[in-house]
Structures are given as structure tokens and as C-alpha cells.
Design a protein around this motif. Sequence first.
Motif, PDB file in Angstrom:
ATOM      1  N   LEU A   1       0.812  -1.221   0.000  1.00 54.42           N
ATOM      2  CA  LEU A   1       0.000   0.000   0.000  1.00 54.42           C
ATOM      3  C   LEU A   1       0.848   1.275   0.000  1.00 54.42           C
ATOM      4  CD1 LEU A   1      -2.662  -1.163   2.615  1.00 54.42           C
ATOM      5  CD2 LEU A   1      -3.084  -0.781   0.174  1.00 54.42           C
ATOM      6  N   ASN A   2       2.115   1.108   0.360  1.00 58.14           N
ATOM      7  CA  ASN A   2       3.010   2.262   0.425  1.00 58.14           C
ATOM      8  C   ASN A   2       3.057   2.951  -0.947  1.00 58.14           C
ATOM      9  OD1 ASN A   2       5.217   4.016   0.661  1.00 58.14           O
ATOM     10  ND2 ASN A   2       6.202   2.670   2.156  1.00 58.14           N
ATOM     11  N   GLY A   3       2.723   4.220  -0.959  1.00 53.99           N
ATOM     12  CA  GLY A   3       2.808   4.980  -2.217  1.00 53.99           C
ATOM     13  C   GLY A   3       1.569   4.863  -3.097  1.00 53.99           C
ATOM     14  N   MET A   4       0.618   4.014  -2.717  1.00 56.05           N
ATOM     15  CA  MET A   4      -0.597   3.882  -3.544  1.00 56.05           C
ATOM     16  C   MET A   4      -1.576   5.013  -3.254  1.00 56.05           C
ATOM     17  SD  MET A   4      -1.799  -0.052  -3.591  1.00 56.05           S
ATOM     18  CE  MET A   4      -1.062  -1.260  -4.664  1.00 56.05           C
ATOM     19  N   ARG A   5      -2.336   5.396  -4.286  1.00 57.46           N
ATOM     20  CA  ARG A   5      -3.377   6.421  -4.113  1.00 57.46           C
ATOM     21  C   ARG A   5      -4.550   5.820  -3.336  1.00 57.46           C
ATOM     22  NH1 ARG A   5      -2.795   6.279  -9.658  1.00 57.46           N
ATOM     23  NH2 ARG A   5      -4.852   5.290  -9.667  1.00 57.46           N
ATOM     24  N   SER A   6      -5.458   6.705  -2.863  1.00 55.27           N
ATOM     25  CA  SER A   6      -6.566   6.180  -2.040  1.00 55.27           C
ATOM     26  C   SER A   6      -7.483   5.267  -2.856  1.00 55.27           C
ATOM     27  CB  SER A   6      -7.350   7.312  -1.384  1.00 55.27           C
ATOM     28  OG  SER A   6      -7.967   8.082  -2.375  1.00 55.27           O
TER      29      SER A   6
ATOM     30  N   TRP B   1      -5.979   1.956  -2.743  1.00 54.83           N
ATOM     31  CA  TRP B   1      -6.259   1.311  -1.447  1.00 54.83           C
ATOM     32  C   TRP B   1      -7.651   0.679  -1.493  1.00 54.83           C
ATOM     33  CZ3 TRP B   1      -4.197   2.703   3.933  1.00 54.83           C
ATOM     34  CH2 TRP B   1      -2.846   3.062   3.867  1.00 54.83           C
ATOM     35  N   GLU B   2      -8.592   1.413  -2.089  1.00 51.31           N
ATOM     36  CA  GLU B   2      -9.955   0.869  -2.173  1.00 51.31           C
ATOM     37  C   GLU B   2      -9.997  -0.393  -3.010  1.00 51.31           C
ATOM     38  OE1 GLU B   2     -12.728   4.820  -1.542  1.00 51.31           O
ATOM     39  OE2 GLU B   2     -12.070   4.298  -3.563  1.00 51.31           O
ATOM     40  N   SER B   3      -9.244  -0.380  -4.100  1.00 48.62           N
ATOM     41  CA  SER B   3      -9.319  -1.589  -4.949  1.00 48.62           C
ATOM     42  C   SER B   3      -8.618  -2.775  -4.281  1.00 48.62           C
ATOM     43  CB  SER B   3      -8.804  -1.321  -6.371  1.00 48.62           C
ATOM     44  OG  SER B   3      -7.482  -0.935  -6.328  1.00 48.62           O
ATOM     45  N   VAL B   4      -7.642  -2.505  -3.437  1.00 55.83           N
ATOM     46  CA  VAL B   4      -7.063  -3.605  -2.652  1.00 55.83           C
ATOM     47  C   VAL B   4      -8.124  -4.147  -1.686  1.00 55.83           C
ATOM     48  CG1 VAL B   4      -5.391  -4.161  -0.813  1.00 55.83           C
ATOM     49  CG2 VAL B   4      -4.648  -2.848  -2.806  1.00 55.83           C
ATOM     50  N   ARG B   5      -8.810  -3.235  -1.022  1.00 54.96           N
ATOM     51  CA  ARG B   5      -9.847  -3.644  -0.070  1.00 54.96           C
ATOM     52  C   ARG B   5     -10.944  -4.461  -0.757  1.00 54.96           C
ATOM     53  NH1 ARG B   5     -13.648   1.037   1.640  1.00 54.96           N
ATOM     54  NH2 ARG B   5     -14.166   0.680  -0.539  1.00 54.96           N
ATOM     55  N   ASP B   6     -11.304  -4.029  -1.965  1.00 53.07           N
ATOM     56  CA  ASP B   6     -12.444  -4.656  -2.642  1.00 53.07           C
ATOM     57  C   ASP B   6     -12.030  -5.792  -3.584  1.00 53.07           C
ATOM     58  OD1 ASP B   6     -13.875  -2.722  -1.347  1.00 53.07           O
ATOM     59  OD2 ASP B   6     -13.847  -1.338  -3.054  1.00 53.07           O
ATOM     60  N   SER B   7     -10.766  -6.127  -3.577  1.00 49.35           N
ATOM     61  CA  SER B   7     -10.294  -7.125  -4.542  1.00 49.35           C
ATOM     62  C   SER B   7     -11.057  -8.451  -4.408  1.00 49.35           C
ATOM     63  CB  SER B   7      -8.805  -7.386  -4.309  1.00 49.35           C
ATOM     64  OG  SER B   7      -8.429  -8.531  -5.024  1.00 49.35           O
ATOM     65  N   HIS B   8     -11.306  -9.055  -5.555  1.00 54.72           N
ATOM     66  CA  HIS B   8     -12.001 -10.358  -5.545  1.00 54.72           C
ATOM     67  C   HIS B   8     -11.104 -11.445  -4.941  1.00 54.72           C
ATOM     68  CE1 HIS B   8      -9.396 -10.682  -8.968  1.00 54.72           C
ATOM     69  NE2 HIS B   8      -9.529 -11.977  -8.877  1.00 54.72           N
ATOM     70  N   ILE B   9      -9.819 -11.173  -4.844  1.00 54.77           N
ATOM     71  CA  ILE B   9      -8.884 -12.195  -4.316  1.00 54.77           C
ATOM     72  C   ILE B   9      -9.282 -12.607  -2.893  1.00 54.77           C
ATOM     73  CG2 ILE B   9      -6.456 -12.609  -3.612  1.00 54.77           C
ATOM     74  CD1 ILE B   9      -5.574 -11.141  -6.099  1.00 54.77           C
ATOM     75  N   TRP B  10      -9.867 -11.647  -2.151  1.00 55.92           N
ATOM     76  CA  TRP B  10     -10.285 -11.989  -0.783  1.00 55.92           C
ATOM     77  C   TRP B  10     -11.345 -13.084  -0.766  1.00 55.92           C
ATOM     78  CZ3 TRP B  10      -7.044 -10.213   2.586  1.00 55.92           C
ATOM     79  CH2 TRP B  10      -6.451  -8.963   2.415  1.00 55.92           C
ATOM     80  N   ASN B  11     -12.091 -13.213  -1.876  1.00 53.06           N
ATOM     81  CA  ASN B  11     -13.216 -14.172  -1.873  1.00 53.06           C
ATOM     82  C   ASN B  11     -12.860 -15.508  -2.514  1.00 53.06           C
ATOM     83  OD1 ASN B  11     -14.682 -11.999  -0.914  1.00 53.06           O
ATOM     84  ND2 ASN B  11     -15.142 -11.313  -2.996  1.00 53.06           N
ATOM     85  N   LEU B  12     -11.600 -15.658  -2.902  1.00 48.09           N
ATOM     86  CA  LEU B  12     -11.254 -16.869  -3.651  1.00 48.09           C
ATOM     87  C   LEU B  12     -11.334 -18.142  -2.821  1.00 48.09           C
ATOM     88  CD1 LEU B  12      -8.293 -15.700  -5.907  1.00 48.09           C
ATOM     89  CD2 LEU B  12     -10.657 -16.172  -6.548  1.00 48.09           C
TER      90      LEU B  12
END
Length: 373
Positions: free
Chosen positions: A252-257, A260-271
Amino acid sequence: MLEMMVAELNNNEHRHCNLMPTDNSNRTVQQLADRETSSDVEQVIIGRTKEKQKILSILSESITEEMVILPIYGIGGIGKTTLAQLVFNDPKFQDYTRVWVYVSQEFNLNKIGNSIITQLTDKISNIPTKQMLHKRLKELFDGKSILIVLDDLWEENPKELDKMKVMLGLGLGSKVIIVTTRDGGLARKFCSPAVAPYKLETLTVNECWTIIKQKADFEDRIDQEQLEHIGREIATKCGGVALAAQSLGYMLNGMRSDEWESVRDSHIWNLSTSVGHEVLASLQLSYSHMSAWLKLCFSYCAIFRKGQTIAKYDLIHQWIALGFVEQSRIFDSMQLCENYVTQLLGMSFLQYSKIPWVSYNTRRQIYYILHDA
Ligand SMILES: Nc1ncnc2c1ncn2[C@@H]1O[C@H](COP(=O)(O)OP(=O)(O)O)[C@@H](O)[C@H]1O
Ligand SMILES: [Mg+2]
């Protein structure tokens, strides 16, 4: 961890994850170089004060015995090795002779015995027979107060475990043995009768968020207000596992907000919904954000055994010889590779070797791979 990640990646959307670089990376060489400034490989430990105190008090109550064995158990990446290090380095043990053995899945008593002798004598030991090994260990153990950490024990065979107890119990002197393992059953079996094994619990969401903030250089951000609630939601997804928080924070270091949201909402969490899936998902997310070249270099690390100590420059030379390093007009291959290593360390995919002795020139050249989650 790497094997698991590659397996998972192959099963999921990264089915086509092959070893050739693709152009799915949005990170430029310059961005990579910018990250180099935060090479905080000696990580700050969040929390775990109570846990350390508890372990010290369990040990001090049982230290009158000739040998006390205290296993620490818990899921991968939760911080068992880190906690054992905190105890190992505590001033309470400053008068002890201290030995750190990385055991790993490949259990080999002879190797463990020789590793102990090497550390006690500062000379590489390769004693081939059990009899000679025992004789030497007895001589070295006699009259000493010794603290031995057996990090990452997997062996379940009771006969082998009994043989190890015999080996560690040689000589006259007081011994404290701390074992880290994922297996609660093994912890109970190997424990001294007078103590109960210590179950390490997950970190709180707040602690995970603190780790993420630290790795993401959150304090330097001007958009903190915007990031705070997204970051906390991401922290929840770490499942209380330090390794997940470390690698996500670094990513997340250096990423725009919005990133950050797309990391939070990534489908990878649901795999997956299996136990501990948050850790694997965090690591997959970190992997998916690596540059194609870094993915290639990281995938190459699968040739090493879990926990194997690697000389940094050997690894770098292999990457270069195999053509795994991008061409750049600004940086030479060595600089890029140094940066790859820094990033893999940042994500906790590589770690500094915890072996206190080495036969190489400097300790700083050595890393070992963490395949641990
Ligand atoms: N309390 C903590 N605060 C910050 N980082 C931590 C903490 N505990 C562990 N870590 C980091 O998380 C990663 C995994 O920890 P480790 O101790 O190797 O886990 P385990 O031995 O349980 O697999 C390492 O990079 C370690 O530095
Ligand atoms: Mg460990």
C-alpha cells in the motif's frame, strides 16, 4: 508459502501465470527505486509485550528443572518466530549460552546437533555419527546454562522427538528449550510435563492496522483522513496475522486512495474460505502487484528449499544470468536486483537469516526464504 501461492495462483485467475514477463505491471523502474528508501528490514514489533512477559514468567517458574521445554504454537505468519526472538534477546537470558536452530520440515537430528555444536564452538561442525555427536554435545553442555530455540518444528514421529529430547538433555546444566511450531498436538507432545504449551493468539485489528501504517509510511501521507477507514477495513482482512499485515502494508506504500480501495475490494479476498485464507489472499494480492520482472525473480526462488539460507549475491547473479532482470537506461542490473531484494524483504517474502553464525563475509549478505504462510 511460495509453493502454496503458485498452486493457488494456478488454480485461480492467474491460471496463465507463467514464467515469462508480461506487461501487466504498472510500476516503473523509477517507482521501484523510490521505494528503496524504506528498507526497514529490521521490523518494529507491535504488541506482544504481554505474551513475552507470560513466556518469561512460565520459564522462570520452571527453570529449577534440569531441562524445560516450552513450545509456542499458532498459525503460520502469526509471529511465533518473532516472539521467540524477543525472549531469546531478553536481558533475563544474557548470562545464558544461547543457541538458535532453524529446524524446518526436513527434520534431521544430525544437522540439529551439528548446528548446536557449530554455534557453541564458532567452528563449522560436521560430525557424522550419533555417538561422537553425543560425546561432543555432552562436553559442551556440561556446567552451562543454555537457552536453545528450535524454530519451526514439524516432525511428529514420537521416536524422533524422543531422540531429540535425549540429545538436548545431555550433560549437566540447566537448559531452557523454546520450540515454535504450528501444530498444537505436537506442542503438547513435546512439552515438559510441568508446563503447558503456549498458544499464540492472533493480533488485534488495531495492531494489524498499526503494522500496515508503519509499512505504508502512513504518517507521511497528506490524505490520512481518507485512508484511515479503508486501511482499517484492510486490517480486518489480515485475520490477525502479522505476515499479512506486513506484506499488505508494504504494497500500500505509495498507492493512491482509490488503489487502497481496490485492494480492499479485490475479488482475491473471496477466492477461498478455508482457515487462514486471509493470509494467502494478502500474499496473493502482494504478488499480483509485483512488476512482471519481480514476479519472475520471486518465482525462481521456488528452486530453494523452505527456509534455506541463500547468499544474496549468488541469488542476484543467478537472476542476471538467466535474463530475469529488466533492461534500464538509468539503473544497472545490480542496482535493480538490490531493489528486487529490498522489495521481497519489504513484503516479508524473503527474510534476513536468523542464523547467528555464518561462514560468509558478512551477515548482511544472507537471507532465507520464508515459505511460511
Ligand atoms: N508483533 C509484530 N509486529 C510487527 N511485525 C511482526 C509481528 N509479529 C511478526 N511480525 C512480522 O510478521 C512476519 C511473520 O512473523 P513470524 O514471526 O515469522 O511468524 P511465524 O513464525 O508465526 O510464521 C515477519 O516478517 C515478522 O517480522
Ligand atoms: Mg516461524
